[in-house]
Every structure is written in structure tokens, then in C-alpha cells.
Design a protein around this motif. Structure first.
Motif, PDB file in Angstrom:
ATOM      1  N   VAL A 243       0.835  -1.204   0.000  1.00 14.35           N
ATOM      2  CA  VAL A 243       0.000   0.000   0.000  1.00 14.35           C
ATOM      3  C   VAL A 243       0.869   1.253   0.000  1.00 14.35           C
ATOM      4  CG1 VAL A 243      -1.681   1.325   1.352  1.00 14.35           C
ATOM      5  CG2 VAL A 243      -1.942  -1.150   1.099  1.00 14.35           C
ATOM      6  N   LEU A 244       1.945   1.215   0.754  1.00 20.20           N
ATOM      7  CA  LEU A 244       2.842   2.367   0.816  1.00 20.20           C
ATOM      8  C   LEU A 244       3.494   2.639  -0.540  1.00 20.20           C
ATOM      9  CD1 LEU A 244       4.144   4.473   2.684  1.00 20.20           C
ATOM     10  CD2 LEU A 244       5.921   2.785   3.192  1.00 20.20           C
ATOM     11  N   PHE A 245       3.964   1.599  -1.207  1.00 21.05           N
ATOM     12  CA  PHE A 245       4.583   1.788  -2.521  1.00 21.05           C
ATOM     13  C   PHE A 245       3.548   2.177  -3.583  1.00 21.05           C
ATOM     14  CE2 PHE A 245       8.293   0.064  -0.641  1.00 21.05           C
ATOM     15  CZ  PHE A 245       9.344   0.350  -1.481  1.00 21.05           C
ATOM     16  N   LEU A 246       2.317   1.721  -3.403  1.00 21.08           N
ATOM     17  CA  LEU A 246       1.261   2.167  -4.305  1.00 21.08           C
ATOM     18  C   LEU A 246       1.073   3.682  -4.204  1.00 21.08           C
ATOM     19  CD1 LEU A 246      -1.103   1.536  -6.254  1.00 21.08           C
ATOM     20  CD2 LEU A 246      -2.534   1.223  -4.223  1.00 21.08           C
ATOM     21  N   GLY A 247       1.103   4.203  -2.992  1.00 18.30           N
ATOM     22  CA  GLY A 247       1.008   5.646  -2.816  1.00 18.30           C
ATOM     23  C   GLY A 247       2.208   6.383  -3.372  1.00 18.30           C
ATOM     24  N   PHE A 248       3.413   5.784  -3.228  1.00 20.36           N
ATOM     25  CA  PHE A 248       4.599   6.419  -3.805  1.00 20.36           C
ATOM     26  C   PHE A 248       4.441   6.599  -5.314  1.00 20.36           C
ATOM     27  CE2 PHE A 248       7.493   4.549  -0.270  1.00 20.36           C
ATOM     28  CZ  PHE A 248       7.080   5.561   0.577  1.00 20.36           C
ATOM     29  N   GLY A 249       3.966   5.544  -5.977  1.00 22.20           N
ATOM     30  CA  GLY A 249       3.801   5.635  -7.422  1.00 22.20           C
ATOM     31  C   GLY A 249       2.650   6.534  -7.830  1.00 22.20           C
ATOM     32  N   LEU A 250       1.612   6.593  -6.991  1.00 25.50           N
ATOM     33  CA  LEU A 250       0.419   7.352  -7.352  1.00 25.50           C
ATOM     34  C   LEU A 250       0.647   8.855  -7.288  1.00 25.50           C
ATOM     35  CD1 LEU A 250      -2.563   6.957  -8.144  1.00 25.50           C
ATOM     36  CD2 LEU A 250      -3.130   7.064  -5.706  1.00 25.50           C
ATOM     37  N   TYR A 251       1.464   9.294  -6.357  1.00 25.87           N
ATOM     38  CA  TYR A 251       1.642  10.732  -6.155  1.00 25.87           C
ATOM     39  C   TYR A 251       3.017  11.214  -6.611  1.00 25.87           C
ATOM     40  CZ  TYR A 251      -2.608  10.430  -3.410  1.00 25.87           C
ATOM     41  OH  TYR A 251      -3.901  10.224  -3.021  1.00 25.87           O
ATOM     42  N   THR A 252       3.649  10.486  -7.528  1.00 22.63           N
ATOM     43  CA  THR A 252       4.962  10.873  -8.037  1.00 22.63           C
ATOM     44  C   THR A 252       4.949  10.814  -9.561  1.00 22.63           C
ATOM     45  OG1 THR A 252       6.004   9.892  -6.083  1.00 22.63           O
ATOM     46  CG2 THR A 252       7.437  10.420  -7.935  1.00 22.63           C
ATOM     47  N   PRO A 253       5.397  11.856 -10.242  1.00 29.41           N
ATOM     48  CA  PRO A 253       5.478  11.806 -11.714  1.00 29.41           C
ATOM     49  C   PRO A 253       6.465  10.726 -12.155  1.00 29.41           C
ATOM     50  CG  PRO A 253       5.628  14.068 -10.929  1.00 29.41           C
ATOM     51  CD  PRO A 253       5.741  13.194  -9.715  1.00 29.41           C
ATOM     52  N   ALA A 254       6.121  10.020 -13.202  1.00 27.78           N
ATOM     53  CA  ALA A 254       6.938   8.895 -13.663  1.00 27.78           C
ATOM     54  C   ALA A 254       8.120   9.377 -14.477  1.00 27.78           C
ATOM     55  CB  ALA A 254       6.088   7.948 -14.495  1.00 27.78           C
ATOM     56  N   ASN A 255       9.317   8.938 -14.104  1.00 30.44           N
ATOM     57  CA  ASN A 255      10.528   9.122 -14.895  1.00 30.44           C
ATOM     58  C   ASN A 255      11.524   8.055 -14.473  1.00 30.44           C
ATOM     59  OD1 ASN A 255      12.044  10.203 -12.580  1.00 30.44           O
ATOM     60  ND2 ASN A 255      10.774  12.044 -12.868  1.00 30.44           N
ATOM     61  N   ALA A 256      12.656   8.027 -15.124  1.00 30.36           N
ATOM     62  CA  ALA A 256      13.638   6.965 -14.864  1.00 30.36           C
ATOM     63  C   ALA A 256      14.173   7.027 -13.441  1.00 30.36           C
ATOM     64  CB  ALA A 256      14.786   7.068 -15.867  1.00 30.36           C
ATOM     65  N   THR A 257      14.378   8.238 -12.924  1.00 28.16           N
ATOM     66  CA  THR A 257      14.905   8.375 -11.559  1.00 28.16           C
ATOM     67  C   THR A 257      13.917   7.831 -10.533  1.00 28.16           C
ATOM     68  OG1 THR A 257      16.141  10.334 -12.235  1.00 28.16           O
ATOM     69  CG2 THR A 257      15.818  10.000  -9.881  1.00 28.16           C
ATOM     70  N   VAL A 258      12.634   8.142 -10.723  1.00 31.35           N
ATOM     71  CA  VAL A 258      11.609   7.659  -9.798  1.00 31.35           C
ATOM     72  C   VAL A 258      11.517   6.134  -9.834  1.00 31.35           C
ATOM     73  CG1 VAL A 258       9.126   7.625  -9.372  1.00 31.35           C
ATOM     74  CG2 VAL A 258      10.269   9.790  -9.849  1.00 31.35           C
ATOM     75  N   VAL A 259      11.532   5.552 -11.033  1.00 30.71           N
ATOM     76  CA  VAL A 259      11.462   4.098 -11.145  1.00 30.71           C
ATOM     77  C   VAL A 259      12.681   3.440 -10.490  1.00 30.71           C
ATOM     78  CG1 VAL A 259      11.429   2.174 -12.771  1.00 30.71           C
ATOM     79  CG2 VAL A 259      10.036   4.194 -13.218  1.00 30.71           C
ATOM     80  N   ALA A 260      13.855   4.018 -10.680  1.00 31.93           N
ATOM     81  CA  ALA A 260      15.059   3.461 -10.065  1.00 31.93           C
ATOM     82  C   ALA A 260      14.987   3.549  -8.542  1.00 31.93           C
ATOM     83  CB  ALA A 260      16.295   4.187 -10.584  1.00 31.93           C
ATOM     84  N   ALA A 261      14.485   4.694  -8.037  1.00 32.60           N
ATOM     85  CA  ALA A 261      14.358   4.849  -6.589  1.00 32.60           C
ATOM     86  C   ALA A 261      13.362   3.839  -6.014  1.00 32.60           C
ATOM     87  CB  ALA A 261      13.927   6.273  -6.253  1.00 32.60           C
ATOM     88  N   LEU A 262      12.235   3.647  -6.680  1.00 30.93           N
ATOM     89  CA  LEU A 262      11.263   2.665  -6.218  1.00 30.93           C
ATOM     90  C   LEU A 262      11.824   1.251  -6.289  1.00 30.93           C
ATOM     91  CD1 LEU A 262       8.038   4.094  -7.915  1.00 30.93           C
ATOM     92  CD2 LEU A 262       8.642   4.197  -5.500  1.00 30.93           C
TER      93      LEU A 262
END
Length: 303
Positions: A243-262
Motif C-alpha cells: 500500500v505504501l509503494f502504491l502511494g509512492f507511485g500514485l503521487y509521483t510523476p513517472a521518470n527513470a529516476t523515480v522508477v530506479a528509486a522505487l
């Protein structure tokens, strides 16, 4: 009817007056077959436990990173009014609550399993000290304590071979209590020591007390090993993390840095679950209790 022909080996044995089958040889073969079956069982059981650890870690990683990817996809699909100030603030508050719960429970599990691992290590060290003390008391007792002292050394050598050998053999050794009869037999030998003088009676009392403490410590270690993690508790924790990671993805714009951090976050959480599973079984896997205390005890015995 045809006469039954006897084998040449049986004829030679009968001619010498000895028994046809060698009972001791049959017993040794039976023991070897039992040992082979136990070895195969230990091998397949170790493989199952290794697969179990991998499944738990992979389940945590897939759940966390998969939930993050779902959140990134939902952000593109949902209308913009879902991400205005008030809905976003409520979502972040819920994420903060779930993050606090997950962090507390994850830290509690790591601390609990680490404490269990340290307890097993301390009890093994205490057991080794008591073994050395009992050996020295038996040495002071004299030659009458020779059988008890030899049995004590045999039990310690067997325990050291199991701990220093295959991981699953050490776990089965404790979980099934296989060494308990040998330890109890050693204690019976100590209790049966003849005491003719006051000094011998005092030494026998000390030896009986140490032998009893060794048996109690061994049984305590076995009971603690038989306890396991509360896996429904772990599954609830995995759900919170998802649930926590779902919120991270939901409220963060998608880019390569975000995907790598997740991705790194999911790997970190999965590795934490792997550590929890490893330390909950201190005689198996990669993180094992060292057999060095028993090795040091064997080096000091007989001196």
C-alpha cells in the motif's frame, strides 16, 4: 522336491561352526541405510527451506515494486482532479500512517529475530562453559569417572560435527531433540558415580548439578528453535508495504529516476525480509550460529 542348495558362504560359516549371518555387520549396514535416508531428508529439507526464503523475499519485492508500477499507471489514467490539493493531502496523510506502522513492525521483527539469534549464541557459549566445567570436575574425581567423561566428550564431538556440518543437520539435531537421550545417558553415568569419601561426594554433587544444567540448557535451545515466525503477521506487513509503494507511485510523476528509486526501495525491503527469515533459523542458511564455542570446549577437555 528339489533339495535346497546352500550358498558357499553359508557352508563355510557352518563348517567353521560360526553363524551364517554376521549380526554386527547387518547392524552396521542398517545404520548406514538410516544415515543415508537422513542425509537425503536433510538435503531435500534444506532445499525446501532455501526455496521458502527466496519465495518470501521475491513475494515482498514483487508486491512492493508491482504496487509502485500500478500507482504510476493509475496516475496517468486517473483524472487530474484526483491529484488536487485536498485529495493529495489526504493520500499523503494515509501514506504517513501506513509508513509509520510498517516501519515500527519491520523494526520490531528485525529486533526480535536478532535477539533470538543472539540468545541462541549466548546459550551455546554458556553450554560450552558448563561442559568444560563438568569435564574438569570429572577429571578431579578420578578414574571412576572415566566412562562418564568419555561419554561427555562423545556427545560434544557429535554436537560439534552437526553444527559445523550441513545446516539442515544442525537444525534437525536441535528441533527433534536427537542428542537429548545421549545427554541424559551421560547424566545417568554421572549420578551413578561411586562416592566413598567426602571429597568425592562433593565432586559428584557438583558434577550432577552441572550435568542437569547442561540438559536444561539443551532442552531450552530445542524449544526456542521449534518456535517460528508468525507468518500472518508477516503477510500483513507485506500488505502495508505494498500500500505504501502504491502511494509512492500514485503521487509521483513517472521518470527513470523515480522508477530506479522505487526499485531500490523494493529491493531494500525484500532484503530486510530475507534477513528476518534467515535470523529466525540460526542453525540454517547463510547466517548461522558459529560452532566455535564447542570447538574451544573440545580443545580444553581432557586437560
Amino acid at each position: 522336491m528339489k533339495a535346497r542348495r546352500s550358498s558357499p558362504r553359508a557352508s563355510r560359516c557352518c563348517a567353521r561352526g560360526g553363524p551364517a549371518p554376521d549380526r554386527n555387520r547387518l547392524l552396521r549396514r542398517s545404520a548406514l541405510r538410516r544415515g543415508a535416508r537422513q542425509g537425503l531428508h536433510a538435503h531435500f529439507s534444506a532445499r525446501r527451506r532455501c526455496i521458502h526464503e527466496i519465495i518470501i523475499s521475491c513475494l515482498t519485492f514483487v508486491s512492493a515494486f508491482g504496487a509502485a508500477l500500478v500507482g504510476l499507471v493509475l496516475r496517468r489514467r486517473l483524472p487530474e482532479h484526483h491529484f488536487e490539493d485536498h485529495p493529495r493531502d489526504v493520500g499523503k496523510l494515509v501514506m504517513g500512517l501506513v509508513a509509520t506502522l510498517a516501519a515500527l513492525v519491520l523494526g520490531l521483527l528485525i529486533a526480535s529475530t536478532k535477539s533470538f539469534y543472539d540468545t541462541q549464541t549466548a546459550e551455546l557459549q554458556s553450554l560450552s562453559v558448563k561442559i568444560v566445567g563438568l569435564d574438569r570436575v570429572l577429571g578431579e574425581y578420578g578414574t571412576a569417572a572415566g566412562p562418564a567423561r568419555a561419554e561427555l566428550r562423545r556427545v560434544v564431538e557429535e554436537g560439534y560435527r552437526r553444527l559445523a556440518g550441513t545446516p539442515d543437520a544442525a537444525s534437525i539435531h536441535l528441533a527433534r531433540g536427537e542428542a537429548a537421550p545421549a545427554i541424559i545417558a551421560m547424566r545417568q553415568l554421572v549420578r551413578a558415580l561411586p562416592a566413598e569419601t567426602d571429597a568425592q561426594r562433593q565432586l559428584r554433587g557438583s558434577a550432577v548439578q552441572l550435568a542437569g544444567e547442561i540438559v536444561d540448557t539443551r532442552l531450552l535451545m530445542s524449544e526456542q528453535v521449534n518456535a517460528s515466525l508468525n507468518w500472518p503477521f508477516v503477510l500483513v506487513l507485506v500488505f502495508w508495504i505494498s500500500v505504501l509503494f502504491l502511494g509512492f507511485g500514485l503521487y509521483t510523476p513517472a521518470n527513470a529516476t523515480v522508477v530506479a528509486a522505487l526499485l531500490m526501495g523494493a529491493v531494500s525491503v525484500a532484503s530486510a525480509m530475507f534477513l528476518i527469515d534467515e535470523m529466525s533459523r540460526p542453525y540454517e542458511g547463510l547466517i548461522r550460529v558459529s560452532a566455535a564455542p564447542l570447538q574451544l570446549a573440545l580443545m580444553q577437555m581432557g586437560q
